[in-house]
Scaffold this active site. Sequence first.
Site, PDB file in Angstrom:
ATOM      1  N   HIS A 180       0.842  -1.206   0.000  1.00  0.00           N
ATOM      2  CA  HIS A 180       0.000   0.000   0.000  1.00  0.00           C
ATOM      3  C   HIS A 180       0.878   1.258   0.000  1.00  0.00           C
ATOM      4  O   HIS A 180       0.689   2.156  -0.822  1.00  0.00           O
ATOM      5  CB  HIS A 180      -0.904  -0.062   1.235  1.00  0.00           C
ATOM      6  N   GLU A 181       1.837   1.307   0.906  1.00  0.00           N
ATOM      7  CA  GLU A 181       2.681   2.508   0.999  1.00  0.00           C
ATOM      8  C   GLU A 181       3.520   2.681  -0.264  1.00  0.00           C
ATOM      9  O   GLU A 181       3.679   3.792  -0.772  1.00  0.00           O
ATOM     10  CB  GLU A 181       3.571   2.463   2.246  1.00  0.00           C
ATOM     11  N   HIS A 215       1.553   4.195  -3.020  1.00  0.00           N
ATOM     12  CA  HIS A 215       1.312   5.637  -2.887  1.00  0.00           C
ATOM     13  C   HIS A 215       2.279   6.451  -3.744  1.00  0.00           C
ATOM     14  O   HIS A 215       1.957   7.558  -4.178  1.00  0.00           O
ATOM     15  CB  HIS A 215       1.435   6.078  -1.429  1.00  0.00           C
ATOM     16  N   GLU A 266      -5.871   6.551  -1.631  1.00  0.00           N
ATOM     17  CA  GLU A 266      -5.882   5.419  -0.694  1.00  0.00           C
ATOM     18  C   GLU A 266      -6.442   4.164  -1.355  1.00  0.00           C
ATOM     19  O   GLU A 266      -5.944   3.057  -1.127  1.00  0.00           O
ATOM     20  CB  GLU A 266      -6.698   5.773   0.550  1.00  0.00           C
ATOM     21  N   ASP A 302      -4.665   0.698  -1.763  1.00  0.00           N
ATOM     22  CA  ASP A 302      -5.237  -0.564  -1.244  1.00  0.00           C
ATOM     23  C   ASP A 302      -5.263  -1.631  -2.339  1.00  0.00           C
ATOM     24  O   ASP A 302      -4.906  -2.786  -2.110  1.00  0.00           O
ATOM     25  CB  ASP A 302      -6.673  -0.340  -0.743  1.00  0.00           C
TER      26      ASP A 302
HETATM   27 ZN    ZN Z   1      -2.396   5.146   2.598  1.00  0.00          ZN
END
Ligand code: ZN
Length: 694
Positions: free
Chosen positions: A533-534, A537, A594, A598
């Site tokens: 997830h990070e 980003h 986000e 995800d």
């Molecule tokens: Zn996030």
Amino acid sequence: MRIVNKAVIVAASCVVLLGSRPPSAGETPGSPTAGHGLDLTALDRTVDPCADFYQFACGGWMKSNPIPPDRGTWGRGSQLDERNLAVLHDILEAVSKPAPARTAVEKQIGDFYASCMDEPGIEKRGIEPLKADLGRIQAIDSRPKLAAEIARQHVAGVNLNVAGGGFYAMSLLFRFGSEQDAKDATSVIAVVDQGGLGLPDRDYYLKDDAKSVETRGRYRDHLILSFGLLGDSKERAAQAADRVLSLETELARVSMDRVARREPENVYHKMTQQDLEALAPSFDWKAYFSTLGAREVPGLNVAVPDFIKGVESLLKSQPLEGWKDYLRWQVARSASPLLGQKFVAANFEFYGKTLSGAREISPRWKRCAQLTDTLLGEALGQPYVERTFGAQGKARTLKMVEALEQALRQDIEGLPWMTEATKKQALVKLDGIKNKIGYPDRWRDYGRVRVVRSDFAGNVVRAREFEVARVIAKIGKPVDRGEWGMTPPTVNAYYDAQLNDINFPAGILQPPYYDNAADDALNFGGIGSVIGHELTHGFDDQGRKFDAQGNLRDWWTAEDAAEFEKRATCLADEYSAFVAVGDVHLNGRLTLGENTADNGGLRIAYMALLGTPAGASSGPVDGFTLEQRFFLGNAQAWCANISDEAARLRAQTNEHSLAKFRVNGVVSNMPEFQKAFSCPAGAPMVRADACRVW
Ligand SMILES: [Zn+2]
């Protein structure tokens, strides 16, 4: 929004729902929970996983884990937050006793905590800590004095908050601070941004649906109550409340909305101090900057020029008395948690109960441990890390990070919609990502913060002043790439697009995200998906606009950017259709970054798992295959109950989707999931028009 830092624009954190649960018998705070497999009792086997996977994975858990009274939400990750708090409690109770053997750090955090726990002393001082501020506000009789007082309050850290990170912002009328220059990743500049509202978002002032009108009515009641506590008569309090509400509504009207703020170019307007003065000549900037102690600001980002123009017309139209009421309210609001019982209770009644859905205020020790973490976090973090964070956890996490980075590399290389030129740039960016695990290499030194055991409010003010001075001192200096935006006990993680780094505090490297004793399927479903997830980003709708060094610079071909936007729009539309509560939908554009993270994160965690030796065998455990356990492990990290109030607040202000959609929204886009559970076409967890960006 975190304004004094680049986080305002880009750092996208992965907020985990915080709840509360006391550690159960036999469970050492901070140590892995008993049981290293799937939580079979969390399942709801009456539901078809292809119909509602979140309910299947979490239904049992939701039924047997009602929201505790001091929380508005309560998730499976909350037990971790609660365990971390229990560790901090242990540490702070021990070092708060005046013993000669305490180290300087122990003495400082111990005395700070003791001053916070001293309720009788705090009660006895009553409104005393506010008196000097109120006196000065009362004496304001000119515009220069108004500007100087706002500067004084900024220096004192009024409304300083850590909104999900550690990057501080003080907010009164507007926000002032420092941030990395979006277009020069080597330097720190000053920033002036919108701010100064008492409600969580501009929409709370401007929307006309029944619920918004009701909430504003309650806010007005809270304002009247607060002015009464400051000593106003009933009539005077009602008049002041109306002035504040009308002034803040005007500020809301000229504030940029959250979706527009996600576009980095929208909140970047570098100008000189003279340009700023020209935008709002009625504000005495000279008095402001001179009181602030930042006479010459070498570089300045006026994030939202229209807001500053709006302030100018407000300064012209509103009488000085209205501004004084506004200042009295904001200063009292910021101080309320530090004062006696009546102030604390009134503050909780509105912000904790009405807005966030908690039924009871949390015990004092929790609030005091949290505040110590907020204001002296890298001091308290030292004993926390000593107790909880082993070398093994760090080594295994780093190994997983490398596996996830490798998977993302493969994913990018194989993307059917991206041209070679952009792929090459994307891989340069991926290779440039720095991994920060556990805690900072160099701890912040709070030595200059004077802490007095009998002066809680004073301690908080001095700790805030220290932070503000630290933030302002950065202006004009090179960027410190070792800095952390979260404290070590934080159950969270973030990617910072301007530093191009991922950050995993020690606090999240525990069950249900990570368990040394659990197998790879669960760890990749848990912390692996958070790492993915990070990393993603860096390539979401915001992150993709920054390069490997962290400069806001377009490295995409126009053709690829258009393809990206097409795919992102698919996700935005998907999530906008989800209903949070009542008639409130998720905002697919607000949560786009986000949701992209995800979706991408779970996919690359899955790819990474299949690349490990464990990925070769898929013999069932507990009746579930490796692939099924991966998806279940992921879903169960999100199990949560949430009050209507908290769901409403999150849907309107938070960039993260609600837990249910963080699970169902993602798996319904994944053929890998559908294959693992043999879902037929047409099942709710099989989207006919599945979205995929990464
Ligand atoms: Zn996030």
